[in-house]
Design an enzyme around this catalytic site. Structure first.
Site, PDB file in Angstrom:
ATOM      1  N   ASP A 112      68.209  24.968 -85.096  1.00  0.00           N
ATOM      2  CA  ASP A 112      68.807  24.645 -83.804  1.00  0.00           C
ATOM      3  C   ASP A 112      68.111  25.367 -82.655  1.00  0.00           C
ATOM      4  O   ASP A 112      67.774  26.549 -82.763  1.00  0.00           O
ATOM      5  CB  ASP A 112      70.292  25.054 -83.870  1.00  0.00           C
ATOM      6  CG  ASP A 112      71.117  24.531 -82.714  1.00  0.00           C
ATOM      7  OD1 ASP A 112      70.761  23.488 -82.159  1.00  0.00           O
ATOM      8  OD2 ASP A 112      72.134  25.169 -82.393  1.00  0.00           O
ATOM      9  N   HIS A 113      67.895  24.661 -81.550  1.00  0.00           N
ATOM     10  CA  HIS A 113      67.496  25.238 -80.258  1.00  0.00           C
ATOM     11  C   HIS A 113      66.319  26.208 -80.336  1.00  0.00           C
ATOM     12  O   HIS A 113      66.474  27.414 -80.135  1.00  0.00           O
ATOM     13  CB  HIS A 113      68.681  25.958 -79.604  1.00  0.00           C
ATOM     14  CG  HIS A 113      69.645  25.030 -78.946  1.00  0.00           C
ATOM     15  ND1 HIS A 113      69.341  24.313 -77.813  1.00  0.00           N
ATOM     16  CD2 HIS A 113      70.911  24.667 -79.288  1.00  0.00           C
ATOM     17  CE1 HIS A 113      70.371  23.559 -77.471  1.00  0.00           C
ATOM     18  NE2 HIS A 113      71.335  23.746 -78.358  1.00  0.00           N
ATOM     19  N   GLU A 185      74.391  30.244 -75.016  1.00  0.00           N
ATOM     20  CA  GLU A 185      74.554  30.257 -76.464  1.00  0.00           C
ATOM     21  C   GLU A 185      73.397  31.004 -77.090  1.00  0.00           C
ATOM     22  O   GLU A 185      72.228  30.685 -76.851  1.00  0.00           O
ATOM     23  CB  GLU A 185      74.622  28.838 -77.039  1.00  0.00           C
ATOM     24  CG  GLU A 185      74.802  28.826 -78.560  1.00  0.00           C
ATOM     25  CD  GLU A 185      74.787  27.423 -79.148  1.00  0.00           C
ATOM     26  OE1 GLU A 185      75.724  27.095 -79.882  1.00  0.00           O
ATOM     27  OE2 GLU A 185      73.841  26.680 -78.867  1.00  0.00           O
ATOM     28  N   HIS A 229      77.428  24.544 -73.252  1.00  0.00           N
ATOM     29  CA  HIS A 229      77.777  25.348 -74.415  1.00  0.00           C
ATOM     30  C   HIS A 229      79.011  26.201 -74.119  1.00  0.00           C
ATOM     31  O   HIS A 229      79.213  26.654 -72.994  1.00  0.00           O
ATOM     32  CB  HIS A 229      76.626  26.282 -74.795  1.00  0.00           C
ATOM     33  CG  HIS A 229      75.461  25.585 -75.418  1.00  0.00           C
ATOM     34  ND1 HIS A 229      74.159  25.792 -75.026  1.00  0.00           N
ATOM     35  CD2 HIS A 229      75.408  24.670 -76.415  1.00  0.00           C
ATOM     36  CE1 HIS A 229      73.359  25.049 -75.763  1.00  0.00           C
ATOM     37  NE2 HIS A 229      74.088  24.363 -76.604  1.00  0.00           N
ATOM     38  N   HIS A 268      75.223  17.847 -77.739  1.00  0.00           N
ATOM     39  CA  HIS A 268      75.249  19.314 -77.740  1.00  0.00           C
ATOM     40  C   HIS A 268      76.442  19.808 -76.934  1.00  0.00           C
ATOM     41  O   HIS A 268      76.963  19.111 -76.080  1.00  0.00           O
ATOM     42  CB  HIS A 268      73.957  19.862 -77.134  1.00  0.00           C
ATOM     43  CG  HIS A 268      72.816  19.871 -78.083  1.00  0.00           C
ATOM     44  ND1 HIS A 268      71.751  20.728 -77.961  1.00  0.00           N
ATOM     45  CD2 HIS A 268      72.572  19.132 -79.190  1.00  0.00           C
ATOM     46  CE1 HIS A 268      70.896  20.519 -78.938  1.00  0.00           C
ATOM     47  NE2 HIS A 268      71.371  19.546 -79.700  1.00  0.00           N
ATOM     48  N   ASN A 290      77.022  18.887 -82.267  1.00  0.00           N
ATOM     49  CA  ASN A 290      76.979  20.330 -82.523  1.00  0.00           C
ATOM     50  C   ASN A 290      78.337  20.957 -82.226  1.00  0.00           C
ATOM     51  O   ASN A 290      78.884  20.775 -81.138  1.00  0.00           O
ATOM     52  CB  ASN A 290      75.926  20.996 -81.642  1.00  0.00           C
ATOM     53  CG  ASN A 290      74.508  20.728 -82.113  1.00  0.00           C
ATOM     54  OD1 ASN A 290      74.273  19.850 -82.944  1.00  0.00           O
ATOM     55  ND2 ASN A 290      73.567  21.480 -81.589  1.00  0.00           N
TER      56      ASN A 290
END
Length: 362
Positions: A112-113, A185, A229, A268, A290
């Site tokens: 992720d990310h 996040e 987020h 997201h 997510n």
């Protein structure tokens, strides 16, 4: 009819064509798969148990910080090599690959990310993928995510193209982000970005489609439609999932496609959203959502409630309300209180599976 029976998908971690088949099935049948950030074997099994009991596929993913935690907070994680992040992600992948089949569900193993500053982590994981591919014909991970949304669209796409060409021979899935997800996040702080950056334009989606589709069909796009987020007070986050429908129509027209939803989208910043926001987004081709912040809190609540309700048994090894010489080992054994966190996290994953229409899909 469910994905396994209809598509003959294996249980355990999926790769290549099987990942594509799963996402196509989700898009066609109007459901999305929760992507659960995992930081330990405990969080892995909580998510897998939920998927098993709900008869649904699941996506397990590690962020860079989560991967470093999986390796251990005492391990160095330099900006140049990301040693702990690479080692932790690889260790998590091996663990998930080993344990997932016994739960009897299809699993997408994802990362992720990965922002620009974290590309050494991405490089290290791809090295491990290629090493495993030479041995078994499959990469270590099903898929990876590049998040270069803070860079120019030209640099974002160019970097994704370069990495995607490396991933394509392994039939590995790429998730890329265009349009910033707000909030904070795991060390990535977009809480002060301009509000307009939270909304992707259809021309951007088409540009990505043109750049990536000639390389491989195994890709998805995390497009911004106001995503943030974290969890905030009602009204603070303005989601516009209908924008995804406009993107789909724009790309379909450009392609001359009979498919009204040619793009695989990712949602997201799902924690704290309403069920209608989820289902609206899913109706426009979102196949992955997510959910991290809500799962973190859910895991905590089981442990928190156990500790507060048993506090008089946890202050000492011997002595409690039942008697001064009564042992407390059965109360402070980590297998007892950690399990309580697993139970509450499992329940939250089950809720997500139901909200995203994924329950019963296998």
């Amino acid at each position: 009819m469910g994905a396994i029976s209809e598509l003959n998908l294996p249980v355990g971690v999926l790769y290549g064509d099987d990942v594509l088949k799963l996402f196509q099935h989700a898009r066609k049948n109007g459901y999305a798969i929760p992507a659960c950030n995992v930081t330990s074997s405990s969080t892995v099994v909580a998510a897998l148990e939920a998927a098993r009991d709900q008869k649904a596929p699941i996506i397990l993913q590690t962020s860079q910080g989560g991967a470093a935690y999986f390796a251990g907070k005492g391990i160095k994680d330099s900006a140049e090599k990301r040693e702990a992040s690479v080692a932790g992600a690889v260790a998590a992948a091996h663990y998930i690959r080993a344990i997932a089949p016994i739960y009897g569900v299809p699993v997408v193993l994802h990362t992720d990310h990965c922002a620009k500053k974290l590309l050494p982590w991405f490089d290290g994981m791809l090295d491990a993928d290629e090493e495993e591919f030479k041995k078994s014909g499959k990469p270590l991970f099903s898929s990876h995510m590049l998040d270069l949304s803070e860079e120019s669209i030209e640099e974002n796409i160019e970097t994704c193209v370069n990495y995607f060409k490396r991933m394509a021979p392994m039939k590995q899935w790429l998730e890329m982000e265009i349009g910033i997800t707000g909030g904070e996040e795991d060390g990535v702080d977009n809480s002060e970005v301009d509000n307009a950056s939270l909304y992707t334009q259809p021309e951007d989606i088409w540009q990505i489609e043109q750049a990536l589709s000639p390389i491989s069909p195994y890709f998805s796009i995390a497009a911004g439609f106001g995503n943030v987020h974290g969890v905030y007070a009602p009204g603070n986050v303005k989601l516009h999932p209908e924008l995804l429908g406009k993107h789909q129509a724009f790309v379909a027209e450009k392609l001359g496609s009979k498919e009204d939803k040619p793009v695989f989208f990712v949602f997201h910043g799902g924690s704290g959203s309403t069920k209608k926001e989820y289902t609206d987004a899913i109706s426009h081709g979102v196949v992955k959502v997510n959910v991290d912040t809500d799962l973190q809190y859910a895991y905590l609540t089981g442990i928190r409630d156990y500790v507060t309700s048993n506090i008089d048994y946890l202050k000492t090894q011997v002595g409690n309300p039942d008697g001064p010489n009564k042992p407390n080992k059965k109360k402070y054994d980590p297998r007892v209180w950690v399990r309580e966190g697993e139970k509450t996290m499992k329940a939250r994953v089950e809720e997500a599976l139901k909200d995203f229409n994924a329950s019963g899909s296998i």
